[in-house]
Scaffold this motif. Sequence first.
Motif, PDB file in Angstrom:
ATOM      1  N   THR A  23       0.841  -1.191   0.000  1.00 44.81           N
ATOM      2  CA  THR A  23       0.000   0.000   0.000  1.00 44.81           C
ATOM      3  C   THR A  23       0.876   1.240   0.000  1.00 44.81           C
ATOM      4  OG1 THR A  23      -1.741  -1.146   1.224  1.00 44.81           O
ATOM      5  CG2 THR A  23      -1.815   1.257   1.215  1.00 44.81           C
ATOM      6  N   VAL A  24       0.655   2.101  -0.964  1.00 43.29           N
ATOM      7  CA  VAL A  24       1.335   3.393  -1.037  1.00 43.29           C
ATOM      8  C   VAL A  24       0.364   4.438  -0.507  1.00 43.29           C
ATOM      9  CG1 VAL A  24       2.409   5.110  -2.540  1.00 43.29           C
ATOM     10  CG2 VAL A  24       2.695   2.664  -3.033  1.00 43.29           C
ATOM     11  N   VAL A  25       0.728   5.114   0.562  1.00 41.92           N
ATOM     12  CA  VAL A  25      -0.141   6.137   1.146  1.00 41.92           C
ATOM     13  C   VAL A  25       0.397   7.493   0.697  1.00 41.92           C
ATOM     14  CG1 VAL A  25      -1.237   7.018   3.224  1.00 41.92           C
ATOM     15  CG2 VAL A  25      -0.503   4.622   3.120  1.00 41.92           C
ATOM     16  N   GLY A  26      -0.353   8.127  -0.195  1.00 48.31           N
ATOM     17  CA  GLY A  26       0.084   9.369  -0.815  1.00 48.31           C
ATOM     18  C   GLY A  26       0.095   9.197  -2.319  1.00 48.31           C
ATOM     19  N   ALA A  27      -0.714   9.991  -3.012  1.00 43.99           N
ATOM     20  CA  ALA A  27      -0.860   9.819  -4.462  1.00 43.99           C
ATOM     21  C   ALA A  27      -0.331  11.014  -5.229  1.00 43.99           C
ATOM     22  CB  ALA A  27      -2.326   9.566  -4.817  1.00 43.99           C
ATOM     23  N   SER A  28       0.736  11.602  -4.721  1.00 45.45           N
ATOM     24  CA  SER A  28       1.364  12.705  -5.441  1.00 45.45           C
ATOM     25  C   SER A  28       2.664  12.211  -6.068  1.00 45.45           C
ATOM     26  CB  SER A  28       1.600  13.882  -4.496  1.00 45.45           C
ATOM     27  OG  SER A  28       1.963  15.048  -5.218  1.00 45.45           O
ATOM     28  N   LEU A  29       3.639  13.097  -6.211  1.00 39.65           N
ATOM     29  CA  LEU A  29       4.858  12.774  -6.949  1.00 39.65           C
ATOM     30  C   LEU A  29       5.602  11.577  -6.360  1.00 39.65           C
ATOM     31  CD1 LEU A  29       6.800  13.676  -9.244  1.00 39.65           C
ATOM     32  CD2 LEU A  29       7.926  15.144  -7.568  1.00 39.65           C
ATOM     33  N   ALA A  30       5.915  11.622  -5.066  1.00 39.18           N
ATOM     34  CA  ALA A  30       6.672  10.534  -4.451  1.00 39.18           C
ATOM     35  C   ALA A  30       5.877   9.232  -4.469  1.00 39.18           C
ATOM     36  CB  ALA A  30       7.065  10.903  -3.018  1.00 39.18           C
ATOM     37  N   GLY A  31       4.569   9.324  -4.236  1.00 39.93           N
ATOM     38  CA  GLY A  31       3.740   8.124  -4.270  1.00 39.93           C
ATOM     39  C   GLY A  31       3.699   7.485  -5.641  1.00 39.93           C
ATOM     40  N   LEU A  32       3.549   8.311  -6.675  1.00 41.71           N
ATOM     41  CA  LEU A  32       3.549   7.784  -8.036  1.00 41.71           C
ATOM     42  C   LEU A  32       4.881   7.127  -8.367  1.00 41.71           C
ATOM     43  CD1 LEU A  32       2.347   7.480 -10.888  1.00 41.71           C
ATOM     44  CD2 LEU A  32       3.282   9.749 -11.402  1.00 41.71           C
ATOM     45  N   TYR A  33       5.980   7.782  -8.026  1.00 42.23           N
ATOM     46  CA  TYR A  33       7.296   7.216  -8.341  1.00 42.23           C
ATOM     47  C   TYR A  33       7.548   5.926  -7.552  1.00 42.23           C
ATOM     48  CZ  TYR A  33       9.133  10.666 -11.566  1.00 42.23           C
ATOM     49  OH  TYR A  33       9.361  11.432 -12.695  1.00 42.23           O
ATOM     50  N   ALA A  34       6.987   5.842  -6.349  1.00 37.34           N
ATOM     51  CA  ALA A  34       7.107   4.600  -5.594  1.00 37.34           C
ATOM     52  C   ALA A  34       6.346   3.478  -6.290  1.00 37.34           C
ATOM     53  CB  ALA A  34       6.581   4.804  -4.177  1.00 37.34           C
ATOM     54  N   ALA A  35       5.138   3.781  -6.767  1.00 36.67           N
ATOM     55  CA  ALA A  35       4.342   2.772  -7.467  1.00 36.67           C
ATOM     56  C   ALA A  35       5.040   2.315  -8.750  1.00 36.67           C
ATOM     57  CB  ALA A  35       2.960   3.339  -7.778  1.00 36.67           C
ATOM     58  N   LEU A  36       5.564   3.271  -9.512  1.00 34.07           N
ATOM     59  CA  LEU A  36       6.290   2.924 -10.733  1.00 34.07           C
ATOM     60  C   LEU A  36       7.513   2.065 -10.425  1.00 34.07           C
ATOM     61  CD1 LEU A  36       6.108   6.398 -12.529  1.00 34.07           C
ATOM     62  CD2 LEU A  36       4.951   4.304 -13.268  1.00 34.07           C
ATOM     63  N   ALA A  37       8.211   2.420  -9.350  1.00 32.60           N
ATOM     64  CA  ALA A  37       9.411   1.673  -8.974  1.00 32.60           C
ATOM     65  C   ALA A  37       9.061   0.246  -8.566  1.00 32.60           C
ATOM     66  CB  ALA A  37      10.141   2.381  -7.840  1.00 32.60           C
ATOM     67  N   LEU A  38       7.953   0.080  -7.861  1.00 31.78           N
ATOM     68  CA  LEU A  38       7.540  -1.267  -7.468  1.00 31.78           C
ATOM     69  C   LEU A  38       7.373  -2.161  -8.696  1.00 31.78           C
ATOM     70  CD1 LEU A  38       5.017  -0.352  -4.642  1.00 31.78           C
ATOM     71  CD2 LEU A  38       6.913  -1.971  -4.387  1.00 31.78           C
ATOM     72  N   ARG A  39       6.680  -1.665  -9.698  1.00 29.42           N
ATOM     73  CA  ARG A  39       6.487  -2.475 -10.905  1.00 29.42           C
ATOM     74  C   ARG A  39       7.799  -2.663 -11.664  1.00 29.42           C
ATOM     75  NH1 ARG A  39       2.308  -4.994  -9.011  1.00 29.42           N
ATOM     76  NH2 ARG A  39       0.250  -4.025  -9.372  1.00 29.42           N
ATOM     77  N   ASP A  40       8.615  -1.616 -11.702  1.00 30.03           N
ATOM     78  CA  ASP A  40       9.903  -1.737 -12.396  1.00 30.03           C
ATOM     79  C   ASP A  40      10.810  -2.766 -11.723  1.00 30.03           C
ATOM     80  OD1 ASP A  40       9.200   0.140 -14.274  1.00 30.03           O
ATOM     81  OD2 ASP A  40      10.280   1.792 -13.324  1.00 30.03           O
ATOM     82  N   GLU A  41      10.669  -2.900 -10.406  1.00 30.88           N
ATOM     83  CA  GLU A  41      11.490  -3.861  -9.658  1.00 30.88           C
ATOM     84  C   GLU A  41      10.935  -5.276  -9.731  1.00 30.88           C
ATOM     85  OE1 GLU A  41      14.463  -3.364  -7.999  1.00 30.88           O
ATOM     86  OE2 GLU A  41      14.406  -1.429  -9.048  1.00 30.88           O
ATOM     87  N   GLY A  42       9.839  -5.435 -10.456  1.00 31.58           N
ATOM     88  CA  GLY A  42       9.291  -6.769 -10.655  1.00 31.58           C
ATOM     89  C   GLY A  42       8.199  -7.168  -9.692  1.00 31.58           C
ATOM     90  N   TYR A  43       7.752  -6.267  -8.826  1.00 30.64           N
ATOM     91  CA  TYR A  43       6.661  -6.611  -7.924  1.00 30.64           C
ATOM     92  C   TYR A  43       5.372  -6.748  -8.730  1.00 30.64           C
ATOM     93  CZ  TYR A  43       3.007  -6.132  -4.412  1.00 30.64           C
ATOM     94  OH  TYR A  43       1.894  -6.331  -3.647  1.00 30.64           O
ATOM     95  N   ASP A  44       4.722  -7.910  -8.642  1.00 27.13           N
ATOM     96  CA  ASP A  44       3.519  -8.154  -9.426  1.00 27.13           C
ATOM     97  C   ASP A  44       2.300  -8.463  -8.560  1.00 27.13           C
ATOM     98  OD1 ASP A  44       4.209 -10.636  -8.511  1.00 27.13           O
ATOM     99  OD2 ASP A  44       4.365 -11.584 -10.490  1.00 27.13           O
TER     100      ASP A  44
END
Length: 392
Positions: A5-26
């Motif tokens: 769960t990413v709490v915060g949907a602004s810049l840092a939250g978006l980049y965290a979500a993108l990083a999760l998928r880029d790191e292979g989290y599915d």
Amino acid sequence: MRTVTVVGASLAGLYAALALRDEGYDGRLVIVGDEHHRPYDRPPLSKEFLTGALTADRLALADAEEIAGLDAEWLLGTRAAALDTADRSVVLESGRRLTTDGVVLATGAAPRRLPGRPPEGPPSGVHTLRTLDDAAALREALSRGQARVVVIGAGFIGAEVASSCATMGHRVTVVEAAPQPLLPQLGQEMAEACAALHTDHGVTLLTGTGVSGLHADTRGNVAWVELADGRYLPADVVVVGVGVRPNTDWLEGSGLALDDGVVCDRGGATSVPGVVAAGDVARTDGTRSEHWTSATQQPTVAVRNLLAGTTIETHTGLPYFWSDQYGVRVQFAGRRAPGDTVRLAEGSPEDRSFLAVYERDGVPTAALAMNRPRPFMRMRKELTRAGGLAAV
């Protein structure tokens, strides 16, 4: 991990979500945001969006394809109320519990309010500027005709708002409690150069005095700003830009260490396993950075450590920020300390085009530039290679 769960949907939250998928989290990815908007770019709010040169639809940080690629569950317009680390769940204001294996805290910061404000709140016409809705409300107020605008605080947000208002033809006064704008960040000589940007463009700059009160007319609209030195400034619109505070109230009692932010190591890991933080809310290795570059760089490191279950990487980026004021690009990089000396490397502050280098014992620690992007970027690379010796 089955759920993050990413709490915060602004810049840092978006980049965290993108990083999760880029790191292979599915696994399941949930993004909680208290605003109703998808992630958008905040820097233009005080500039192009405020003046009307940019519309809200052009602020999006990700296009439809990128959003779809995240395969995330978006809970927008939803505020997190608590973090139950024992139960491993994020509790929403509605009472709903989100059971989760990992948490990324990216709740950012909120504008500070003027001290001593009345219980009923400020008069109508008093604004802060942090969100898209804030900016839209301020833009609407400024569209009603020429206004007497008082900006409280001459930091970067205050300076950019003053610049935009002056460009739009409003009568602008900036009030700053310190002797010069940005004095702690830049030192006396360079702070004077930033102060001159205001006066160059017909903006009145009042320094060395704070605000003791805001007064309304009989209709409840702001009419006067009372200064600590006894002066009164007539005002149709007031913008309060006196800094921000990290959004950590909802984390009280969670077991996390809180001290002007969420206390983390240099990899964004908190004192609670499975919980990391990034962006404005993160106090990393004793420092909290409120700049765009930190919000884009910290999440990748924090997510890698979250998925690894321990700190395997640290964030070593050099602090960097920029500001556009009165047609001048102001850029700063490094870690200036109060005892550092400043050397003019090229150009002239009087021409509003220069590169200044801060030094300690002859070693560069930071750089400031106005309208010298290429020399500045070269100096920034040099500081980055040196590893930011001012942090030592």
